[in-house]
Design a protein around this motif. Structure first.
Motif, PDB file in Angstrom:
ATOM      1  N   ASN A 364       0.804  -1.216   0.000  1.00  9.14           N
ATOM      2  CA  ASN A 364       0.000   0.000   0.000  1.00  9.14           C
ATOM      3  C   ASN A 364       0.840   1.271   0.000  1.00  9.14           C
ATOM      4  OD1 ASN A 364      -3.087  -0.723   0.427  1.00  9.14           O
ATOM      5  ND2 ASN A 364      -1.886  -2.167   1.639  1.00  9.14           N
ATOM      6  N   GLY A 365       2.136   1.126  -0.130  1.00 14.29           N
ATOM      7  CA  GLY A 365       2.997   2.264  -0.372  1.00 14.29           C
ATOM      8  C   GLY A 365       3.340   3.139   0.812  1.00 14.29           C
ATOM      9  N   PHE A 366       3.100   2.683   2.057  1.00 14.68           N
ATOM     10  CA  PHE A 366       3.508   3.523   3.194  1.00 14.68           C
ATOM     11  C   PHE A 366       4.721   2.951   3.930  1.00 14.68           C
ATOM     12  CE2 PHE A 366       0.062   0.826   4.832  1.00 14.68           C
ATOM     13  CZ  PHE A 366       0.646   0.260   5.956  1.00 14.68           C
ATOM     14  N   MET A 367       5.301   1.871   3.379  1.00 14.89           N
ATOM     15  CA  MET A 367       6.574   1.330   3.867  1.00 14.89           C
ATOM     16  C   MET A 367       7.427   0.955   2.666  1.00 14.89           C
ATOM     17  SD  MET A 367       5.546  -1.157   7.090  1.00 14.89           S
ATOM     18  CE  MET A 367       7.246  -1.226   7.695  1.00 14.89           C
ATOM     19  N   CYS A 368       8.729   1.154   2.790  1.00 14.33           N
ATOM     20  CA  CYS A 368       9.651   0.711   1.756  1.00 14.33           C
ATOM     21  C   CYS A 368      10.392  -0.524   2.267  1.00 14.33           C
ATOM     22  CB  CYS A 368      10.629   1.829   1.381  1.00 14.33           C
ATOM     23  SG  CYS A 368      11.804   2.246   2.671  1.00 14.33           S
ATOM     24  N   PRO A 369      11.042  -1.292   1.403  1.00 15.04           N
ATOM     25  CA  PRO A 369      11.751  -2.499   1.854  1.00 15.04           C
ATOM     26  C   PRO A 369      12.745  -2.236   2.976  1.00 15.04           C
ATOM     27  CG  PRO A 369      11.554  -2.518  -0.528  1.00 15.04           C
ATOM     28  CD  PRO A 369      11.039  -1.190  -0.070  1.00 15.04           C
ATOM     29  N   ASN A 370      13.431  -1.114   2.929  1.00 15.15           N
ATOM     30  CA  ASN A 370      14.410  -0.834   3.980  1.00 15.15           C
ATOM     31  C   ASN A 370      13.761  -0.532   5.328  1.00 15.15           C
ATOM     32  OD1 ASN A 370      16.774  -1.322   2.598  1.00 15.15           O
ATOM     33  ND2 ASN A 370      17.058   0.804   1.952  1.00 15.15           N
ATOM     34  N   ASP A 371      12.522  -0.012   5.316  1.00 15.50           N
ATOM     35  CA  ASP A 371      11.808   0.179   6.578  1.00 15.50           C
ATOM     36  C   ASP A 371      11.627  -1.156   7.282  1.00 15.50           C
ATOM     37  OD1 ASP A 371      11.560   2.908   6.241  1.00 15.50           O
ATOM     38  OD2 ASP A 371       9.626   2.749   5.212  1.00 15.50           O
ATOM     39  N   VAL A 372      11.258  -2.166   6.520  1.00 17.44           N
ATOM     40  CA  VAL A 372      11.061  -3.506   7.072  1.00 17.44           C
ATOM     41  C   VAL A 372      12.383  -4.076   7.555  1.00 17.44           C
ATOM     42  CG1 VAL A 372      10.336  -5.856   6.536  1.00 17.44           C
ATOM     43  CG2 VAL A 372       9.046  -3.908   5.631  1.00 17.44           C
ATOM     44  N   ARG A 373      13.428  -3.917   6.780  1.00 15.74           N
ATOM     45  CA  ARG A 373      14.723  -4.494   7.127  1.00 15.74           C
ATOM     46  C   ARG A 373      15.304  -3.834   8.379  1.00 15.74           C
ATOM     47  NH1 ARG A 373      16.373  -7.774   2.958  1.00 15.74           N
ATOM     48  NH2 ARG A 373      18.522  -7.845   3.725  1.00 15.74           N
ATOM     49  N   ARG A 374      15.034  -2.560   8.581  1.00 17.31           N
ATOM     50  CA  ARG A 374      15.482  -1.894   9.811  1.00 17.31           C
ATOM     51  C   ARG A 374      14.787  -2.503  11.032  1.00 17.31           C
ATOM     52  NH1 ARG A 374      14.832   2.786   6.542  1.00 17.31           N
ATOM     53  NH2 ARG A 374      16.841   3.746   5.972  1.00 17.31           N
ATOM     54  N   LEU A 375      13.478  -2.722  10.908  1.00 17.33           N
ATOM     55  CA  LEU A 375      12.725  -3.279  12.030  1.00 17.33           C
ATOM     56  C   LEU A 375      13.162  -4.692  12.361  1.00 17.33           C
ATOM     57  CD1 LEU A 375       9.131  -1.987  11.160  1.00 17.33           C
ATOM     58  CD2 LEU A 375      10.632  -1.173  12.980  1.00 17.33           C
ATOM     59  N   GLU A 376      13.578  -5.449  11.366  1.00 17.01           N
ATOM     60  CA  GLU A 376      13.985  -6.833  11.573  1.00 17.01           C
ATOM     61  C   GLU A 376      15.481  -6.981  11.832  1.00 17.01           C
ATOM     62  OE1 GLU A 376      12.109  -9.657  11.805  1.00 17.01           O
ATOM     63  OE2 GLU A 376      10.418  -8.258  11.848  1.00 17.01           O
ATOM     64  N   GLY A 377      16.224  -5.881  11.734  1.00 21.80           N
ATOM     65  CA  GLY A 377      17.658  -5.944  11.991  1.00 21.80           C
ATOM     66  C   GLY A 377      18.469  -6.487  10.833  1.00 21.80           C
ATOM     67  N   PHE A 378      17.923  -6.429   9.602  1.00 25.08           N
ATOM     68  CA  PHE A 378      18.642  -6.915   8.427  1.00 25.08           C
ATOM     69  C   PHE A 378      19.506  -5.799   7.842  1.00 25.08           C
ATOM     70  CE2 PHE A 378      14.755  -9.837   7.575  1.00 25.08           C
ATOM     71  CZ  PHE A 378      15.170 -10.668   8.604  1.00 25.08           C
ATOM     72  N   ASP A 379      20.477  -6.189   7.011  1.00 27.01           N
ATOM     73  CA  ASP A 379      21.263  -5.196   6.286  1.00 27.01           C
ATOM     74  C   ASP A 379      20.373  -4.491   5.264  1.00 27.01           C
ATOM     75  OD1 ASP A 379      23.513  -5.944   7.675  1.00 27.01           O
ATOM     76  OD2 ASP A 379      24.177  -7.388   6.162  1.00 27.01           O
ATOM     77  N   LEU A 380      20.618  -3.203   5.065  1.00 26.17           N
ATOM     78  CA  LEU A 380      19.785  -2.419   4.163  1.00 26.17           C
ATOM     79  C   LEU A 380      20.143  -2.683   2.707  1.00 26.17           C
ATOM     80  CD1 LEU A 380      19.668   1.040   5.994  1.00 26.17           C
ATOM     81  CD2 LEU A 380      18.151  -0.934   6.252  1.00 26.17           C
ATOM     82  N   ILE A 381      19.128  -2.573   1.840  1.00 32.36           N
ATOM     83  CA  ILE A 381      19.342  -2.688   0.398  1.00 32.36           C
ATOM     84  C   ILE A 381      19.845  -1.341  -0.118  1.00 32.36           C
ATOM     85  CG2 ILE A 381      18.223  -3.137  -1.817  1.00 32.36           C
ATOM     86  CD1 ILE A 381      16.154  -4.785  -0.306  1.00 32.36           C
ATOM     87  N   PRO A 382      20.911  -1.301  -0.902  1.00 26.75           N
ATOM     88  CA  PRO A 382      21.444  -0.014  -1.393  1.00 26.75           C
ATOM     89  C   PRO A 382      20.394   0.788  -2.156  1.00 26.75           C
ATOM     90  CG  PRO A 382      22.986  -1.791  -1.825  1.00 26.75           C
ATOM     91  CD  PRO A 382      21.719  -2.440  -1.355  1.00 26.75           C
ATOM     92  N   GLU A 383      20.578   2.100  -2.121  1.00 26.86           N
ATOM     93  CA  GLU A 383      19.651   3.008  -2.792  1.00 26.86           C
ATOM     94  C   GLU A 383      19.512   2.682  -4.269  1.00 26.86           C
ATOM     95  OE1 GLU A 383      17.082   6.166  -3.499  1.00 26.86           O
ATOM     96  OE2 GLU A 383      17.867   5.610  -1.531  1.00 26.86           O
ATOM     97  N   GLU A 384      20.633   2.385  -4.932  1.00 21.62           N
ATOM     98  CA  GLU A 384      20.592   2.130  -6.368  1.00 21.62           C
ATOM     99  C   GLU A 384      19.859   0.845  -6.718  1.00 21.62           C
ATOM    100  OE1 GLU A 384      24.626   0.838  -4.697  1.00 21.62           O
ATOM    101  OE2 GLU A 384      23.263   2.573  -4.567  1.00 21.62           O
ATOM    102  N   LYS A 385      19.666  -0.027  -5.747  1.00 19.43           N
ATOM    103  CA  LYS A 385      18.933  -1.261  -5.987  1.00 19.43           C
ATOM    104  C   LYS A 385      17.481  -1.177  -5.530  1.00 19.43           C
ATOM    105  CE  LYS A 385      22.930  -4.376  -5.913  1.00 19.43           C
ATOM    106  NZ  LYS A 385      23.505  -5.605  -5.325  1.00 19.43           N
ATOM    107  N   GLY A 386      17.035   0.006  -5.182  1.00 23.55           N
ATOM    108  CA  GLY A 386      15.618   0.210  -4.871  1.00 23.55           C
ATOM    109  C   GLY A 386      15.215  -0.055  -3.450  1.00 23.55           C
ATOM    110  N   GLY A 387      16.158  -0.049  -2.518  1.00 20.28           N
ATOM    111  CA  GLY A 387      15.809  -0.338  -1.129  1.00 20.28           C
ATOM    112  C   GLY A 387      14.903   0.697  -0.493  1.00 20.28           C
TER     113      GLY A 387
END
Length: 410
Positions: A364-387
């Motif tokens: 629904n467009g109010f979270m990006c993949p990196n928002d989820v990865r921060r909450l789960e403690g995962f490494d972030l996806i680089p900006e150029e790869k659409g994180g």
């Protein structure tokens, strides 16, 4: 004013209003002495205090810098951030400091810490102070001050036996009270319930210490010359759990008459179970967290754990945050910074529920993949790869446009 004053020249006219109401420690209706030490010898009280103290101490505590657009970011460049997040003083970690103060609040109703500042007024250290040696009073002008009685074991941040501290030199986190200044001890206010738990525990211990046999009267048809010797011989032979099950042989017409109720008659187990529920009610802790699983199911434990965060921890967190901000930040600094606990990790729920919630947020467009990865403690996806891209489902169209593409020729 300095960090503290060893001599207070103002005349003291009255204590804070809340000091007029007293719920003293002492003897309960069950006959047991209840204070902060004896209460902690009850497993339910110890567990409840430990759960709440460790929960508050284990949550991340950050100082945030307010942004112009309502956003905020961690103010890791501030010394106060390091003090609250890592080490409030050279002797303690942030976890130990918060655990200690929370334990004080739960046992005495108030948590105190001395604030040490440098010449620029910046906070450089925080040291816990024992609540049972602190009193909140007013001078002849109605100004609050704190009177602290120190001993030789206190850290060398104070001089003299009676120390007067100004409000700006004390971090004070009060519990529930009548005047908003002084909190009252949950232990002293509910000492009858805790005293009954102590009495039931002592009764059970003495029952087994006496060989799991009820007390009674030794009856003899004649006259016994040395009563104490007979009593000592009986207790040595048949008293204590090590002598349980021995067969007593009575001579010369001696007869044993039990006179006290058995644990079954006095409903000892039911009483102890009920007092555990009472103590859970005092501290507002789900019974299953105190190892009472009598009414627990697979479906309700998760919901009770979330309710523990919402209805038990959240009020305590609000007390901490407001007291920390008021004591450690000036009025101007409070416009720029805020002190907040991070409870996101405690509210995440199980893995399946989290993944379903994240999917709703991304779709629904109010979270990006990196928002989820921060909450789960995962490494972030680089900006150029659409994180950091916000995505929406492309299948959603307006109702009046339904079928508009079906009639078009390729």
């Amino acid at each position: 004013m300095g960090f503290f004053q060893s001599i207070f020249k103002g005349k003291v006219t009255d204590r804070a209003a809340g000091s007029g109401y007293r719920f003293p420690f002492g003897q309960s209706s069950a006959g047991k002495i209840v204070n902060e030490r004896t209460a902690m010898q009850t497993t339910a009280v110890y567990s409840a205090v430990r759960i709440l103290a460790e929960s508050v101490a284990s949550m991340p505590l950050h100082v945030y810098r307010r942004g112009d657009n309502g956003d905020r970011s961690k103010a890791e460049d501030l010394n106060l951030f390091y003090l609250l997040h890592d080490k409030p003083n050279p002797e303690m970690t942030s976890f130990i400091f918060r655990e200690t103060l929370m334990t004080h609040i739960l046992l005495w109703g108030n948590g105190y810490a001395q604030i040490l500042r440098n010449g620029r007024g910046e906070v450089v250290a925080l040291y816990p102070l024992l609540p049972n040696k602190m009193s909140v009073e007013r001078d002849e002008k109605g100004q609050l001050f704190y009177r602290y009685l120190r001993n030789e074991n206190e850290p060398p941040t104070m001089d003299g036996n009676t120390v007067i501290l100004m409000p700006g030199d004390v971090l004070h986190i009060p519990g529930l009270g009548f005047d908003g200044l002084v909190g009252y001890s949950p232990i002293s206010m509910t000492k009858n319930a805790i005293g009954l738990a102590l009495a039931a525990e002592e009764y059970g211990s003495r029952f087994f210490a006496n060989g799991a046999a009820p007390a009674g009267v030794l009856e003899h048809p004649g006259v016994i010359k040395d009563v104490s010797k007979l009593r000592e011989s009986w207790n040595e032979t048949f008293g204590g759990s090590r002598n349980a099950g021995k067969v007593a042989i009575l001579e010369e017409g001696l007869h044993f008459n039990p006179i006290s109720m058995s644990p079954q008659d006095s409903q000892l187990l039911e009483t102890r179970q009920y007092q555990l529920t009472e103590i859970a009610r005092i501290f507002r802790i789900p019974p299953h967290m105190l190892a009472d699983l009598s009414k627990a199911t697979f479906s309700n434990i998760e919901h009770e754990s979330l309710e523990f965060v919402k209805y038990t921890l959240t009020p305590w967190i609000c007390r901490w945050e407001s007291s920390l901000s008021d004591a450690l930040l000036s009025r101007e600094e409070q416009k720029k910074y805020e002190i907040r606990f991070n409870v996101d990790g405690l509210l995440r729920g199980d893995y399946k529920s989290r993944m379903e919630g994240y999917a709703v947020g991304i779709n629904n467009g109010f979270m990006c993949p990196n928002d989820v990865r921060r909450l789960e403690g995962f490494d972030l996806i680089p900006e150029e790869k659409g994180g950091n891209n916000f995505l929406v489902q492309g299948a959603m169209i307006k109702l009046e446009d339904a079928g508009i593409y079906a009639g078009k020729k390729k």
